[in-house]
Design a protein around this motif. Sequence first.
Motif, PDB file in Angstrom:
ATOM      1  N   ALA A 151       1.018  -1.366   0.439  1.00 55.52           N
ATOM      2  CA  ALA A 151      -0.138  -0.274  -0.054  1.00 55.52           C
ATOM      3  C   ALA A 151       1.013   1.209   0.135  1.00 55.52           C
ATOM      4  CB  ALA A 151      -0.669  -0.064   1.361  1.00 55.52           C
ATOM      5  N   CYS A 152       1.554   1.346   0.735  1.00 57.74           N
ATOM      6  CA  CYS A 152       2.674   2.650   0.693  1.00 57.74           C
ATOM      7  C   CYS A 152       3.441   2.803  -0.947  1.00 57.74           C
ATOM      8  CB  CYS A 152       3.741   2.026   2.378  1.00 57.74           C
ATOM      9  SG  CYS A 152       3.394   2.397   3.329  1.00 57.74           S
ATOM     10  N   ALA A 153       4.157   1.437  -0.945  1.00 57.97           N
ATOM     11  CA  ALA A 153       4.512   1.392  -2.374  1.00 57.97           C
ATOM     12  C   ALA A 153       3.519   1.845  -3.796  1.00 57.97           C
ATOM     13  CB  ALA A 153       5.157   0.249  -2.944  1.00 57.97           C
ATOM     14  N   ALA A 154       2.874   1.116  -3.628  1.00 53.57           N
ATOM     15  CA  ALA A 154       1.699   2.533  -3.852  1.00 53.57           C
ATOM     16  C   ALA A 154       1.149   3.790  -4.630  1.00 53.57           C
ATOM     17  CB  ALA A 154      -0.043   0.876  -4.242  1.00 53.57           C
ATOM     18  N   MET A 155       1.305   4.063  -3.425  1.00 53.03           N
ATOM     19  CA  MET A 155       0.497   5.634  -2.807  1.00 53.03           C
ATOM     20  C   MET A 155       2.373   6.538  -2.996  1.00 53.03           C
ATOM     21  SD  MET A 155      -1.349   5.929   0.498  1.00 53.03           S
ATOM     22  CE  MET A 155      -0.772   4.415   1.312  1.00 53.03           C
ATOM     23  N   ASP A 156       2.776   5.572  -2.880  1.00 54.85           N
ATOM     24  CA  ASP A 156       4.358   6.690  -3.627  1.00 54.85           C
ATOM     25  C   ASP A 156       4.333   6.826  -4.736  1.00 54.85           C
ATOM     26  OD1 ASP A 156       6.585   7.732  -2.292  1.00 54.85           O
ATOM     27  OD2 ASP A 156       7.491   6.588  -3.872  1.00 54.85           O
ATOM     28  N   THR A 157       3.841   5.546  -5.547  1.00 53.20           N
ATOM     29  CA  THR A 157       3.866   5.457  -6.964  1.00 53.20           C
ATOM     30  C   THR A 157       2.830   6.780  -7.660  1.00 53.20           C
ATOM     31  OG1 THR A 157       4.363   3.599  -7.401  1.00 53.20           O
ATOM     32  CG2 THR A 157       3.526   4.278  -8.755  1.00 53.20           C
ATOM     33  N   ILE A 158       1.437   6.708  -6.804  1.00 53.59           N
ATOM     34  CA  ILE A 158       0.719   8.267  -6.964  1.00 53.59           C
ATOM     35  C   ILE A 158       1.736   9.378  -7.011  1.00 53.59           C
ATOM     36  CG2 ILE A 158      -1.481   8.852  -6.898  1.00 53.59           C
ATOM     37  CD1 ILE A 158      -2.201   5.698  -6.516  1.00 53.59           C
ATOM     38  N   ARG A 159       2.064   9.664  -5.863  1.00 50.84           N
ATOM     39  CA  ARG A 159       2.658  10.511  -6.091  1.00 50.84           C
ATOM     40  C   ARG A 159       3.680  10.948  -7.154  1.00 50.84           C
ATOM     41  NH1 ARG A 159       7.552  12.192  -4.107  1.00 50.84           N
ATOM     42  NH2 ARG A 159       8.053  10.085  -3.720  1.00 50.84           N
ATOM     43  N   CYS A 160       4.518  10.172  -6.951  1.00 50.61           N
ATOM     44  CA  CYS A 160       5.591  10.363  -8.738  1.00 50.61           C
ATOM     45  C   CYS A 160       5.069  10.685  -9.838  1.00 50.61           C
ATOM     46  CB  CYS A 160       6.447   9.244  -8.026  1.00 50.61           C
ATOM     47  SG  CYS A 160       7.626   8.539  -6.937  1.00 50.61           S
ATOM     48  N   SER A 185      -8.826   6.697   5.837  1.00 49.82           N
ATOM     49  CA  SER A 185      -9.881   6.802   6.493  1.00 49.82           C
ATOM     50  C   SER A 185      -9.848   4.673   7.076  1.00 49.82           C
ATOM     51  CB  SER A 185     -11.490   6.825   5.775  1.00 49.82           C
ATOM     52  OG  SER A 185     -12.634   6.440   6.652  1.00 49.82           O
ATOM     53  N   GLN A 186      -9.754   4.515   6.157  1.00 50.13           N
ATOM     54  CA  GLN A 186      -9.122   2.961   6.801  1.00 50.13           C
ATOM     55  C   GLN A 186      -8.269   2.511   7.492  1.00 50.13           C
ATOM     56  OE1 GLN A 186      -8.784   1.895   2.353  1.00 50.13           O
ATOM     57  NE2 GLN A 186     -10.832   2.226   1.619  1.00 50.13           N
ATOM     58  N   ALA A 187      -6.774   3.936   7.209  1.00 56.07           N
ATOM     59  CA  ALA A 187      -5.617   3.286   7.923  1.00 56.07           C
ATOM     60  C   ALA A 187      -5.630   4.127   9.317  1.00 56.07           C
ATOM     61  CB  ALA A 187      -4.682   4.214   6.744  1.00 56.07           C
ATOM     62  N   CYS A 188      -6.503   3.912  10.226  1.00 55.59           N
ATOM     63  CA  CYS A 188      -6.819   5.156  10.781  1.00 55.59           C
ATOM     64  C   CYS A 188      -5.885   3.866  12.029  1.00 55.59           C
ATOM     65  CB  CYS A 188      -8.032   5.164  11.632  1.00 55.59           C
ATOM     66  SG  CYS A 188      -8.911   6.078  10.950  1.00 55.59           S
ATOM     67  N   GLY A 189      -4.923   4.942  12.993  1.00 48.54           N
ATOM     68  CA  GLY A 189      -4.262   4.145  13.584  1.00 48.54           C
ATOM     69  C   GLY A 189      -2.465   3.613  13.182  1.00 48.54           C
ATOM     70  N   ASN A 190      -3.012   3.567  11.760  1.00 45.08           N
ATOM     71  CA  ASN A 190      -1.934   3.558  11.325  1.00 45.08           C
ATOM     72  C   ASN A 190      -1.195   4.768  10.589  1.00 45.08           C
ATOM     73  OD1 ASN A 190       0.799   2.380   9.212  1.00 45.08           O
ATOM     74  ND2 ASN A 190       0.237   0.551   9.413  1.00 45.08           N
ATOM     75  N   ALA A 191      -0.073   5.001  11.642  1.00 43.16           N
ATOM     76  CA  ALA A 191       0.763   6.605  11.062  1.00 43.16           C
ATOM     77  C   ALA A 191       1.547   6.805   9.980  1.00 43.16           C
ATOM     78  CB  ALA A 191       1.213   6.819  12.300  1.00 43.16           C
ATOM     79  N   PHE A 192       1.742   5.304   9.548  1.00 41.47           N
ATOM     80  CA  PHE A 192       2.761   5.019   7.867  1.00 41.47           C
ATOM     81  C   PHE A 192       1.930   5.447   7.084  1.00 41.47           C
ATOM     82  CE2 PHE A 192       6.623   2.575  10.645  1.00 41.47           C
ATOM     83  CZ  PHE A 192       6.915   4.018  11.506  1.00 41.47           C
ATOM     84  N   LEU A 193       0.943   4.414   7.038  1.00 35.50           N
ATOM     85  CA  LEU A 193      -0.255   4.943   6.160  1.00 35.50           C
ATOM     86  C   LEU A 193      -0.733   6.114   5.444  1.00 35.50           C
ATOM     87  CD1 LEU A 193      -1.428   1.236   6.306  1.00 35.50           C
ATOM     88  CD2 LEU A 193      -0.175   1.866   4.618  1.00 35.50           C
ATOM     89  N   GLN A 194      -0.994   6.747   6.982  1.00 30.80           N
ATOM     90  CA  GLN A 194      -1.740   7.835   6.919  1.00 30.80           C
ATOM     91  C   GLN A 194      -1.025   9.316   6.074  1.00 30.80           C
ATOM     92  OE1 GLN A 194      -3.599   8.453  10.300  1.00 30.80           O
ATOM     93  NE2 GLN A 194      -5.501   8.409   9.984  1.00 30.80           N
ATOM     94  N   GLN A 196       2.222   8.661   4.349  1.00 31.75           N
ATOM     95  CA  GLN A 196       1.856   8.298   3.201  1.00 31.75           C
ATOM     96  C   GLN A 196       0.720   8.857   2.510  1.00 31.75           C
ATOM     97  OE1 GLN A 196       5.113   7.752   2.215  1.00 31.75           O
ATOM     98  NE2 GLN A 196       5.233   6.620  -0.184  1.00 31.75           N
ATOM     99  N   ALA A 197      -0.260   8.706   2.425  1.00 35.01           N
ATOM    100  CA  ALA A 197      -1.353   8.931   2.063  1.00 35.01           C
ATOM    101  C   ALA A 197      -1.433  10.594   1.723  1.00 35.01           C
ATOM    102  CB  ALA A 197      -2.722   8.650   2.255  1.00 35.01           C
ATOM    103  N   SER A 198      -1.371  11.351   2.681  1.00 35.31           N
ATOM    104  CA  SER A 198      -0.711  12.883   3.279  1.00 35.31           C
ATOM    105  C   SER A 198      -0.201  13.029   1.820  1.00 35.31           C
ATOM    106  CB  SER A 198      -1.131  13.558   4.615  1.00 35.31           C
ATOM    107  OG  SER A 198      -1.597  12.630   4.948  1.00 35.31           O
ATOM    108  N   GLU A 199       0.905  12.761   2.457  1.00 37.63           N
ATOM    109  CA  GLU A 199       2.171  13.148   0.833  1.00 37.63           C
ATOM    110  C   GLU A 199       1.672  13.353  -0.167  1.00 37.63           C
ATOM    111  OE1 GLU A 199       5.605  11.192   1.647  1.00 37.63           O
ATOM    112  OE2 GLU A 199       6.414  12.247   4.359  1.00 37.63           O
ATOM    113  N   ALA A 200       0.980  11.988  -0.853  1.00 39.73           N
ATOM    114  CA  ALA A 200       0.575  12.178  -2.124  1.00 39.73           C
ATOM    115  C   ALA A 200      -0.537  12.854  -2.403  1.00 39.73           C
ATOM    116  CB  ALA A 200       0.005  10.450  -2.601  1.00 39.73           C
TER     117      ALA A 200
END
Length: 323
Positions: A151-160, A185-194, A196-200
């Motif tokens: 999931a993190c790799a996919a979100m970073d791919t969209i950011r790129c 919303s789905q990653a509540c409690g996972n700061a890494f995923l949130q 990564q989504a915010s940066e994208a």
Amino acid sequence: MEAVAEKVKKLQGNSAALLPRPPAPATRKPVVAPLTPAPPPKPSLPKKRATHGRSVRPAKTVSRDQRTDVTCSFQTAESQNQDDLQPLSNPAESLSLCFKQLSSDDWMTKVKGLRCIPALAQHHPDTLMPKLHEVCLVVIEEVKNLRPSVACAAMDTIRCLYVHLQKGMDTEANWTGQALLLKISQACGNAFLQQQASEALEALVQNCSPGRVLPVLLNTGQSHLSPAVRASTARLLHLLADRLGATKVLTARQSFTQRFLTAVSKMSLDAAAEVRPHGRAILQKLALHRDFMKLWQKNVAEKDRHSLEKVLRNVVKNIKIHI
């Protein structure tokens, strides 16, 4: 005389038998040093028995790949530095291989496929653009992946893709931006995923056309039930306002200005404490523009204007604008 002697011997023998014998000497027992008391034996615990209807399962073993995935869930994005991306020798073949890798069931193979896409976007956009919609659909599915590394790799791919293609991603901004907001919303409690989504999403706001960005934020984010999604939407609108400036916001197309002002007013009155400061900060910047009051009264409902009069009065009292 002999008879008398025999009688005397008999009497002596009988008297000797009657005399008490001297006591036998007492035998001394050896002194034995007391031994250190041994610890009491540990009570044996009763063995657990399998209850009827339940099977006793062996302890779950964690493979090395799974242990690695826990620790590198956020490193996949950091390791993908833009400076490390190199041109591909055969872009068309790499793109075909990328689709094949993303269809694999192995998570590490998926990550390899995702890492190939930013290189195509940076160095070979002509090869990527004809297949951009298909690529985005596949990557969006991986954003929903339950394994954090994928999931993190996919979100970073969209950011790129946002960074390298910029307005070339306008046609895909709606679907990709929606997937990123829902991931918060789905990653509540996972700061890494949130994070990564915010940066994208920040890359979306900074690089795509404002006319494509605003509908994504308002249609998906502003009305979401999750306070985290609404707070992220408010922060992104704040970022968009800083990017455009008050003049461009208020002199854009009528539909854009109307939707922007309405959204900011609702944000300023949101029930979530983390949403309101962004809305009021945007209003403070827009209120300094000379056309703000006329546009605000025209596009914002009267009940909302009344609730925000105190906020605006504190901003404009120094420039003598009366509400």
